[in-house]
Design a protein around this motif. Structure first.
Motif, PDB file in Angstrom:
ATOM      1  N   GLY A 178      -0.986   3.021   2.001  1.00 47.01           N
ATOM      2  CA  GLY A 178      -0.200   4.054   1.344  1.00 47.01           C
ATOM      3  C   GLY A 178      -1.057   4.931   0.451  1.00 47.01           C
ATOM      4  O   GLY A 178      -2.258   4.718   0.292  1.00 47.01           O
ATOM      5  N   PHE A 179      -0.416   5.945  -0.162  1.00 49.50           N
ATOM      6  CA  PHE A 179      -1.171   6.883  -1.002  1.00 49.50           C
ATOM      7  C   PHE A 179      -1.701   6.211  -2.260  1.00 49.50           C
ATOM      8  O   PHE A 179      -2.640   6.713  -2.881  1.00 49.50           O
ATOM      9  CB  PHE A 179      -0.303   8.091  -1.368  1.00 49.50           C
ATOM     10  CG  PHE A 179       0.846   7.771  -2.268  1.00 49.50           C
ATOM     11  CD1 PHE A 179       0.691   7.804  -3.652  1.00 49.50           C
ATOM     12  CD2 PHE A 179       2.083   7.438  -1.753  1.00 49.50           C
ATOM     13  CE1 PHE A 179       1.743   7.516  -4.490  1.00 49.50           C
ATOM     14  CE2 PHE A 179       3.143   7.144  -2.586  1.00 49.50           C
ATOM     15  CZ  PHE A 179       2.979   7.183  -3.958  1.00 49.50           C
ATOM     16  N   ASP A 180      -1.124   5.054  -2.643  1.00 49.00           N
ATOM     17  CA  ASP A 180      -1.598   4.351  -3.832  1.00 49.00           C
ATOM     18  C   ASP A 180      -2.555   3.208  -3.472  1.00 49.00           C
ATOM     19  O   ASP A 180      -2.809   2.321  -4.275  1.00 49.00           O
ATOM     20  CB  ASP A 180      -0.415   3.799  -4.624  1.00 49.00           C
ATOM     21  CG  ASP A 180       0.420   2.825  -3.798  1.00 49.00           C
ATOM     22  OD1 ASP A 180       0.182   2.729  -2.567  1.00 49.00           O
ATOM     23  OD2 ASP A 180       1.305   2.167  -4.366  1.00 49.00           O
ATOM     24  N   ASN A 181      -3.077   3.254  -2.236  1.00 51.20           N
ATOM     25  CA  ASN A 181      -4.028   2.254  -1.727  1.00 51.20           C
ATOM     26  C   ASN A 181      -3.395   0.889  -1.486  1.00 51.20           C
ATOM     27  O   ASN A 181      -4.106  -0.077  -1.206  1.00 51.20           O
ATOM     28  CB  ASN A 181      -5.240   2.096  -2.658  1.00 51.20           C
ATOM     29  CG  ASN A 181      -6.171   3.290  -2.580  1.00 51.20           C
ATOM     30  OD1 ASN A 181      -6.301   3.908  -1.519  1.00 51.20           O
ATOM     31  ND2 ASN A 181      -6.808   3.625  -3.683  1.00 51.20           N
ATOM     32  N   SER A 182      -2.079   0.786  -1.614  1.00 62.22           N
ATOM     33  CA  SER A 182      -1.424  -0.454  -1.212  1.00 62.22           C
ATOM     34  C   SER A 182      -1.443  -0.540   0.316  1.00 62.22           C
ATOM     35  O   SER A 182      -1.537   0.476   1.000  1.00 62.22           O
ATOM     36  CB  SER A 182       0.019  -0.490  -1.721  1.00 62.22           C
ATOM     37  OG  SER A 182       0.761   0.577  -1.160  1.00 62.22           O
ATOM     38  N   SER A 183      -1.359  -1.744   0.851  1.00 63.46           N
ATOM     39  CA  SER A 183      -1.481  -1.895   2.298  1.00 63.46           C
ATOM     40  C   SER A 183      -0.462  -2.904   2.822  1.00 63.46           C
ATOM     41  O   SER A 183      -0.046  -3.818   2.109  1.00 63.46           O
ATOM     42  CB  SER A 183      -2.893  -2.339   2.684  1.00 63.46           C
ATOM     43  OG  SER A 183      -3.215  -3.585   2.107  1.00 63.46           O
ATOM     44  N   VAL A 184      -0.081  -2.711   4.083  1.00 56.44           N
ATOM     45  CA  VAL A 184       0.828  -3.610   4.782  1.00 56.44           C
ATOM     46  C   VAL A 184       0.174  -3.972   6.103  1.00 56.44           C
ATOM     47  O   VAL A 184      -0.287  -3.096   6.845  1.00 56.44           O
ATOM     48  CB  VAL A 184       2.199  -2.936   5.043  1.00 56.44           C
ATOM     49  CG1 VAL A 184       3.093  -3.852   5.864  1.00 56.44           C
ATOM     50  CG2 VAL A 184       2.869  -2.575   3.728  1.00 56.44           C
ATOM     51  N   LEU A 185       0.104  -5.259   6.402  1.00 56.69           N
ATOM     52  CA  LEU A 185      -0.480  -5.717   7.658  1.00 56.69           C
ATOM     53  C   LEU A 185       0.607  -5.775   8.722  1.00 56.69           C
ATOM     54  O   LEU A 185       1.615  -6.465   8.565  1.00 56.69           O
ATOM     55  CB  LEU A 185      -1.122  -7.099   7.488  1.00 56.69           C
ATOM     56  CG  LEU A 185      -1.762  -7.695   8.754  1.00 56.69           C
ATOM     57  CD1 LEU A 185      -2.907  -6.810   9.233  1.00 56.69           C
ATOM     58  CD2 LEU A 185      -2.243  -9.121   8.489  1.00 56.69           C
TER      59      LEU A 185
END
Length: 234
Positions: A178-185
């Motif tokens: 995401g734009f906030d550098n969060s990630s989903v695998l």
């Protein structure tokens, strides 16, 4: 044609590129452009009678979308959105998909414009996203977000279950950031057929098992395949 023009051979001329890097007969891009235009229904006036008959015999119209066996809806929010009740919003909302015949005009610049008349009937000002319904596989899927900011097409696992196509899912790992550098695998992938105004595309989706406000997100891969231009204002 990105090479140094000073090194071009003046004895060569490509009428397609209007440049001197190679001859027209040796152009690698011209055949693919001609093939693309023929598939779009253009250039047929250049055929002789025998060629026209062969072209019409081999031409296949896109398959018609199936009658949906089911509908995938979504429930979200309260009684109104941004101070407008659902009843009022339904009266003024209008969503259309336009995909007319189109040719890639390679010899002249494309001009795609919107004017004030294109905004007739739209309640402004607004910051609405482009959300549509589509026939996907054999299901009428609502709340589909068209997002040019997404580099993947995303579908919820819940939606696949409602569509009864879980057997089409294959294991495939991707990481969505995401734009906030969060990630989903994401561990699954599925390919489904999308019907949109006579255009049929087999589209690859990344499957996520989360909750969000939309049933699926169609990003740049689908937008570019469709050759469409989006205007959230209009």
């Amino acid at each position: 044609m990105r090479s140094n023009p000073n090194r071009h051979n003046p004895d060569h001329c490509c009428e397609f590129h209007n440049d001197h890097e190679h001859k027209t007969v040796d152009c690698r891009f011209l055949p693919s452009e001609v093939d693309h235009l023929l598939k779009q229904g253009y250039l047929t006036e250049l055929f002789n009678e025998k060629g026209k008959q062969a072209y019409m015999k081999n031409r296949h119209d896109p398959p018609k979308p199936p009658s949906p066996k089911r509908i995938v809806n979504i429930i979200s929010g309260g009684e109104d959105v941004k101070g407008i009740s659902y009843t009022a919003a339904n009266k003024i909302s209008k969503v259309t998909i336009t995909q007319g015949k189109r040719a890639r005009h390679v010899l002249e610049k494309d001009n795609i414009t919107f004017n004030d008349e294109d905004a007739d009937g739209i309640l402004t000002p607004h910051n609405d996203a482009l959300v549509i319904s589509l026939i996907i596989h054999d299901t009428n899927v609502k709340r589909v977000l068209i997002d040019p900011g997404s580099f993947m097409n995303i579908i919820l696992l819940r939606v696949l279950r409602e569509m009864q196509v879980e057997d089409k899912v294959i294991p495939k790992a991707h990481t969505l950031s995401g734009f906030d550098n969060s990630s989903v695998l994401m561990k699954r992938e599925v390919t489904l057929t999308i019907f949109a105004e006579g255009v049929v595309k087999d589209t690859k989706f990344q499957v996520v098992d989360i909750e969000m406000a939309y049933n699926m997100v169609l990003g740049r891969p689908w937008i570019h395949e469709m050759d469409v231009v989006l205007s959230t204002l209009h």
